[in-house]
Design an enzyme around this catalytic site. Structure first.
Site, mmCIF file in Angstrom:
data_model
loop_
_atom_site.group_PDB
_atom_site.id
_atom_site.type_symbol
_atom_site.label_atom_id
_atom_site.label_comp_id
_atom_site.label_asym_id
_atom_site.label_seq_id
_atom_site.Cartn_x
_atom_site.Cartn_y
_atom_site.Cartn_z
ATOM 1 N N ASP A 132 28.240 27.336 46.894
ATOM 2 C CA ASP A 132 28.385 28.151 45.791
ATOM 3 C C ASP A 132 27.633 27.774 44.866
ATOM 4 N N CYS A 192 51.526 35.141 41.135
ATOM 5 C CA CYS A 192 50.082 34.319 39.985
ATOM 6 C C CYS A 192 50.288 35.498 39.295
ATOM 7 N N CYS A 196 49.967 33.815 34.987
ATOM 8 C CA CYS A 196 48.957 33.750 34.286
ATOM 9 C C CYS A 196 49.083 33.616 32.538
ATOM 10 N N CYS A 212 40.169 34.203 31.497
ATOM 11 C CA CYS A 212 40.614 32.858 32.695
ATOM 12 C C CYS A 212 40.412 31.941 31.695
ATOM 13 N N CYS A 246 51.751 30.168 44.487
ATOM 14 C CA CYS A 246 51.961 30.678 45.935
ATOM 15 C C CYS A 246 52.159 30.019 46.345
HETATM 16 C C1 B12 Z 1 32.165 33.167 39.477
HETATM 17 C C2 B12 Z 1 32.792 31.970 39.296
HETATM 18 C C3 B12 Z 1 34.314 31.940 38.436
HETATM 19 C C4 B12 Z 1 34.602 32.815 37.748
HETATM 20 C C5 B12 Z 1 35.667 33.807 37.953
HETATM 21 C C6 B12 Z 1 36.248 33.858 39.046
HETATM 22 C C7 B12 Z 1 36.257 35.434 40.241
HETATM 23 N N1 B12 Z 1 37.638 35.581 40.336
HETATM 24 O O1 B12 Z 1 35.049 36.085 40.461
HETATM 25 C C8 B12 Z 1 35.600 31.809 37.387
HETATM 26 C C9 B12 Z 1 35.391 30.825 36.205
HETATM 27 C C10 B12 Z 1 37.319 32.765 35.963
HETATM 28 C C11 B12 Z 1 35.748 30.819 38.575
HETATM 29 C C12 B12 Z 1 37.192 31.007 37.959
HETATM 30 C C13 B12 Z 1 38.003 29.770 38.810
HETATM 31 N N2 B12 Z 1 37.103 29.171 40.358
HETATM 32 CO CO1 B12 Z 1 35.470 30.326 40.735
HETATM 33 N N3 B12 Z 1 34.045 31.392 41.425
HETATM 34 C C14 B12 Z 1 33.326 31.483 40.774
HETATM 35 C C15 B12 Z 1 32.120 31.855 42.519
HETATM 36 C C16 B12 Z 1 30.890 30.914 41.550
HETATM 37 C C17 B12 Z 1 31.665 33.372 42.218
HETATM 38 C C18 B12 Z 1 32.241 34.554 42.507
HETATM 39 C C19 B12 Z 1 31.982 35.886 42.827
HETATM 40 O O2 B12 Z 1 31.334 36.560 42.963
HETATM 41 N N4 B12 Z 1 33.254 36.799 41.775
HETATM 42 C C20 B12 Z 1 32.785 38.095 41.082
HETATM 43 C C21 B12 Z 1 34.722 38.801 41.387
HETATM 44 C C22 B12 Z 1 33.743 40.471 42.004
HETATM 45 O O3 B12 Z 1 34.062 38.524 43.107
HETATM 46 P P1 B12 Z 1 35.572 38.690 44.091
HETATM 47 O O4 B12 Z 1 36.364 37.391 43.126
HETATM 48 O O5 B12 Z 1 34.830 38.331 45.390
HETATM 49 O O6 B12 Z 1 35.994 40.085 43.735
HETATM 50 C C23 B12 Z 1 36.927 40.314 44.892
HETATM 51 C C24 B12 Z 1 37.971 41.491 44.726
HETATM 52 O O7 B12 Z 1 38.289 41.286 43.186
HETATM 53 C C25 B12 Z 1 38.305 42.282 45.422
HETATM 54 N N5 B12 Z 1 38.468 43.668 45.405
HETATM 55 C C26 B12 Z 1 39.000 44.158 43.342
HETATM 56 N N6 B12 Z 1 39.821 45.159 44.060
HETATM 57 C C27 B12 Z 1 40.145 45.302 44.807
HETATM 58 C C28 B12 Z 1 40.922 46.155 45.121
HETATM 59 C C29 B12 Z 1 42.189 45.932 46.330
HETATM 60 C C30 B12 Z 1 43.005 46.750 46.818
HETATM 61 C C31 B12 Z 1 41.511 45.061 47.276
HETATM 62 C C32 B12 Z 1 42.107 44.098 48.528
HETATM 63 C C33 B12 Z 1 40.156 43.669 47.187
HETATM 64 C C34 B12 Z 1 39.828 43.827 45.833
HETATM 65 O O8 B12 Z 1 37.055 42.274 45.922
HETATM 66 C C35 B12 Z 1 35.805 41.637 45.077
HETATM 67 C C36 B12 Z 1 34.712 41.142 46.255
HETATM 68 O O9 B12 Z 1 35.467 40.580 47.050
HETATM 69 C C37 B12 Z 1 32.977 31.562 43.123
HETATM 70 C C38 B12 Z 1 32.097 30.742 44.205
HETATM 71 C C39 B12 Z 1 30.666 31.785 45.329
HETATM 72 N N7 B12 Z 1 29.309 31.848 45.001
HETATM 73 O O10 B12 Z 1 31.793 32.565 45.341
HETATM 74 C C40 B12 Z 1 33.469 30.544 42.700
HETATM 75 C C41 B12 Z 1 34.710 30.125 43.500
HETATM 76 C C42 B12 Z 1 35.479 31.973 43.796
HETATM 77 N N8 B12 Z 1 36.057 29.403 42.928
HETATM 78 C C43 B12 Z 1 36.644 28.241 42.992
HETATM 79 C C44 B12 Z 1 37.459 27.665 42.481
HETATM 80 C C45 B12 Z 1 38.064 27.221 43.018
HETATM 81 C C46 B12 Z 1 37.699 28.487 41.134
HETATM 82 C C47 B12 Z 1 38.986 27.944 40.414
HETATM 83 C C48 B12 Z 1 40.166 27.908 41.032
HETATM 84 C C49 B12 Z 1 39.017 25.939 39.853
HETATM 85 C C50 B12 Z 1 40.080 26.249 38.320
HETATM 86 N N9 B12 Z 1 40.829 25.675 38.742
HETATM 87 O O11 B12 Z 1 39.599 26.448 37.183
HETATM 88 C C51 B12 Z 1 39.103 29.604 39.752
HETATM 89 C C52 B12 Z 1 39.980 30.210 39.675
HETATM 90 C C53 B12 Z 1 40.358 31.634 38.438
HETATM 91 C C54 B12 Z 1 40.379 32.553 39.515
HETATM 92 N N10 B12 Z 1 42.041 33.160 39.859
HETATM 93 O O12 B12 Z 1 39.772 33.459 40.263
HETATM 94 C C55 B12 Z 1 36.775 28.187 44.386
HETATM 95 C C56 B12 Z 1 37.843 29.474 44.984
HETATM 96 C C57 B12 Z 1 38.250 28.677 46.494
HETATM 97 C C58 B12 Z 1 38.697 29.639 47.014
HETATM 98 N N11 B12 Z 1 39.610 29.627 48.431
HETATM 99 O O13 B12 Z 1 39.002 30.818 47.575
HETATM 100 C C59 B12 Z 1 35.138 28.780 44.548
HETATM 101 C C60 B12 Z 1 34.634 29.857 46.289
HETATM 102 C C61 B12 Z 1 34.580 28.426 45.040
HETATM 103 C C62 B12 Z 1 33.532 27.088 46.415
HETATM 104 N N12 B12 Z 1 33.245 27.287 46.811
HETATM 105 O O14 B12 Z 1 35.291 26.476 46.387
HETATM 106 N N13 B12 Z 1 35.352 30.567 39.447
HETATM 107 S S1 SF4 Z 2 50.670 35.251 47.906
HETATM 108 FE FE1 SF4 Z 2 49.930 33.654 46.808
HETATM 109 S S2 SF4 Z 2 48.357 35.156 45.991
HETATM 110 FE FE2 SF4 Z 2 49.226 36.155 47.447
HETATM 111 S S3 SF4 Z 2 50.003 37.241 45.756
HETATM 112 FE FE3 SF4 Z 2 51.638 36.154 45.590
HETATM 113 S S4 SF4 Z 2 50.955 34.301 44.445
HETATM 114 FE FE4 SF4 Z 2 49.488 35.383 44.952
HETATM 115 S S1 SF4 Z 3 43.815 31.728 33.000
HETATM 116 FE FE1 SF4 Z 3 42.355 32.375 35.061
HETATM 117 S S2 SF4 Z 3 43.061 30.516 36.295
HETATM 118 FE FE2 SF4 Z 3 44.923 30.073 34.785
HETATM 119 S S3 SF4 Z 3 46.319 31.907 35.432
HETATM 120 FE FE3 SF4 Z 3 45.091 32.983 34.441
HETATM 121 S S4 SF4 Z 3 43.517 33.986 35.829
HETATM 122 FE FE4 SF4 Z 3 44.259 31.882 37.152
#
Ligand code: B12
Ligand code: SF4
Ligand code: SF4
Length: 347
Positions: A132, A192, A196, A212, A246
């Site tokens: 992380d 999901c 939200c 969020c 989910c």
């Molecule tokens: C910043 C961050 C947050 C931020 C932003 C979340 C986000 N989704 O980016 C906030 C504070 C909101 C957050 C919330 C949560 N987080 Co957080 N967070 C992080 C962190 C530090 C970085 C994530 C990141 O790089 N974000 C930047 C975005 C751009 O990256 P991305 O989400 O991968 O984006 C991808 C998609 O958008 C996709 N995409 C975009 N366009 C398209 C189009 C298509 C067609 C497709 C297929 C895909 C696609 O590609 C992108 C690149 O991979 C990680 C740890 C880490 N170092 O990775 C933990 C992490 C993601 N968090 C985690 C958790 C548990 C949570 C929460 C559940 C906590 C909670 N209960 O409140 C929530 C969930 C909210 C949610 N729905 O995401 C876990 C997730 C575990 C898992 N199984 O995935 C992580 C991995 C931490 C860990 N080490 O376990 N988090």
């Molecule tokens: S399978 Fe889970 S992650 Fe995928 S759209 Fe349904 S609720 Fe969201």
């Molecule tokens: S507020 Fe964030 S963690 Fe809650 S349902 Fe929406 S995206 Fe998921």
């Protein structure tokens, strides 16, 4: 090679990890462009650290050029209870499942270090743990290593653990065969996205973090935007709605890590008690918990949002006591809560 994969997998499971996979130390080019689009749209909000060297974040090889393989690890924290149950109790605060006991980073870090020592002593090379805090995009890494796929809620979904996996990884200089991509996916499901409360998904697979509740309650420091306050309900630390609905969760079994099992006193804490916490009380109550990191001010601000949303006039005095709080963000949140509960006219 088979021996290498199997030995590392067995050791990881013996150390308490629930999922293990292997990927080359590189990410697909679209990860970089998607991260860039997220940042360009300002969807990271106050999380300026996400925008520091995004090239490095999306390219593990820049972080450690000698790394050849990433061992991706998952630790289940699947709850043995309904994580959305407390949402129906407006005088209580809802704390997200991941924060109901110890900080998972500490547990993950210890296990990763043990696994790194095992790999180096048994197979040579070098190995470094990351969890992380390092600039690694853990979800695409884990997906590439075969742990699951990024669901429409953007988190990693596993066929066996649903949405409830913490992620961590080890980089190693060893060359290890990658895992085949897992079967499964979201298909036409969109539960999901629909659930939200703040409409934080502008499109499937894309999150606007600034909407969020997880971001608003944990990462965001100032006052909560007015238009989102009423939608937060009683979520005072993180949010699990999109994870909890989910359908893949039906395959998840409660996680085996005892220190991640929910503390009874954090299942449905009374908002009135939380509102009364001073600095020392806050630190004592949340010692060892991830909640401690946000500090008393941000936490009590969140509690004020929940009190304001409670429609419970009996909670008005708990908010009114904070109208002159030395922290201006708390004082403003308290004024909002008092106003929502009828203000002074109702006294
Ligand atoms: C910043 C961050 C947050 C931020 C932003 C979340 C986000 N989704 O980016 C906030 C504070 C909101 C957050 C919330 C949560 N987080 Co957080 N967070 C992080 C962190 C530090 C970085 C994530 C990141 O790089 N974000 C930047 C975005 C751009 O990256 P991305 O989400 O991968 O984006 C991808 C998609 O958008 C996709 N995409 C975009 N366009 C398209 C189009 C298509 C067609 C497709 C297929 C895909 C696609 O590609 C992108 C690149 O991979 C990680 C740890 C880490 N170092 O990775 C933990 C992490 C993601 N968090 C985690 C958790 C548990 C949570 C929460 C559940 C906590 C909670 N209960 O409140 C929530 C969930 C909210 C949610 N729905 O995401 C876990 C997730 C575990 C898992 N199984 O995935 C992580 C991995 C931490 C860990 N080490 O376990 N988090
Ligand atoms: S399978 Fe889970 S992650 Fe995928 S759209 Fe349904 S609720 Fe969201
Ligand atoms: S507020 Fe964030 S963690 Fe809650 S349902 Fe929406 S995206 Fe998921």
């Amino acid at each position: 090679m088979a021996d290498l994969n199997a030995s590392i997998r067995d050791k990881a499971l013996a150390l308490g990890f629930d999922a293990v996979g292997f990927a080359p130390a590189a990410l697909a080019p679209e990860v970089r462009t998607r991260l860039a689009a997220f940042l360009a749209a300002g969807q990271h909000g106050d999380m300026g650290w996400l925008a520091v060297r995004p090239d490095r974040r999306a390219a593990p090889a820049i972080l450690w050029p000698e790394a050849r393989t990433i061992v991706a690890l998952g630790m289940s924290y699947a709850p043995a209870f309904d994580p959305l149950e407390t949402l129906a109790r407006p005088d209580r605060g809802n704390i997200s499942v991941y924060a109901r006991n110890r900080d998972y980073h500490d547990i993950m870090k210890g296990r990763l270090k043990h696994l790194a020592q095992f790999i180096v002593s048994r197979f040579g090379g070098n190995a470094k743990p990351f969890v992380d805090t390092a600039p690694v995009m853990e979800k695409p890494v884990a997906a590439q290593a075969g742990l699951g796929w990024q669901g429409k809620h953007t988190n990693l979904v596993s066929r066996t653990h649903g949405s409830w996996l913490f992620l961590g990884e080890l980089f190693t200089t060893l060359q290890i065969d990658p895992a085949p991509p897992p079967a499964g996916g979201c298909g036409s499901c969109a539960r999901c996205l629909a659930v939200c409360p703040t409409d934080a998904f502008p499109a499937p697979y894309r999150l606007d973090a600034t909407r969020c509740i997880s971001y608003l309650t944990i990462e965001h420091k100032g006052p909560i935007p007015l238009e989102l306050r009423a939608r937060m309900g009683n979520r005072i630390y993180g949010c699990d709605d999109c994870l909890a609905v989910c359908p893949w969760n039906k395959f998840a079994r409660p996680g085996g890590t005892e220190k991640l099992q929910a503390r009874a006193d954090l299942a449905a804490p009374a908002l009135a008690d939380l509102a009364a916490l001073d600095d020392a009380g806050f630190r004592a109550r949340f010692s060892g918990s991830p909640i401690k990191r946000i500090g008393r001010g941000r936490f009590v601000r969140n509690v004020m949002m929940a009190i304001g949303n409670s429609q419970d006039a009996a909670l008005r005095p708990a908010a009114a006591r904070l109208l002159a709080d030395p922290d201006p963000v708390v004082a403003e949140a308290a004024a909002w809560a008092v106003g929502r509960l009828g203000g002074w006219a109702a006294e």
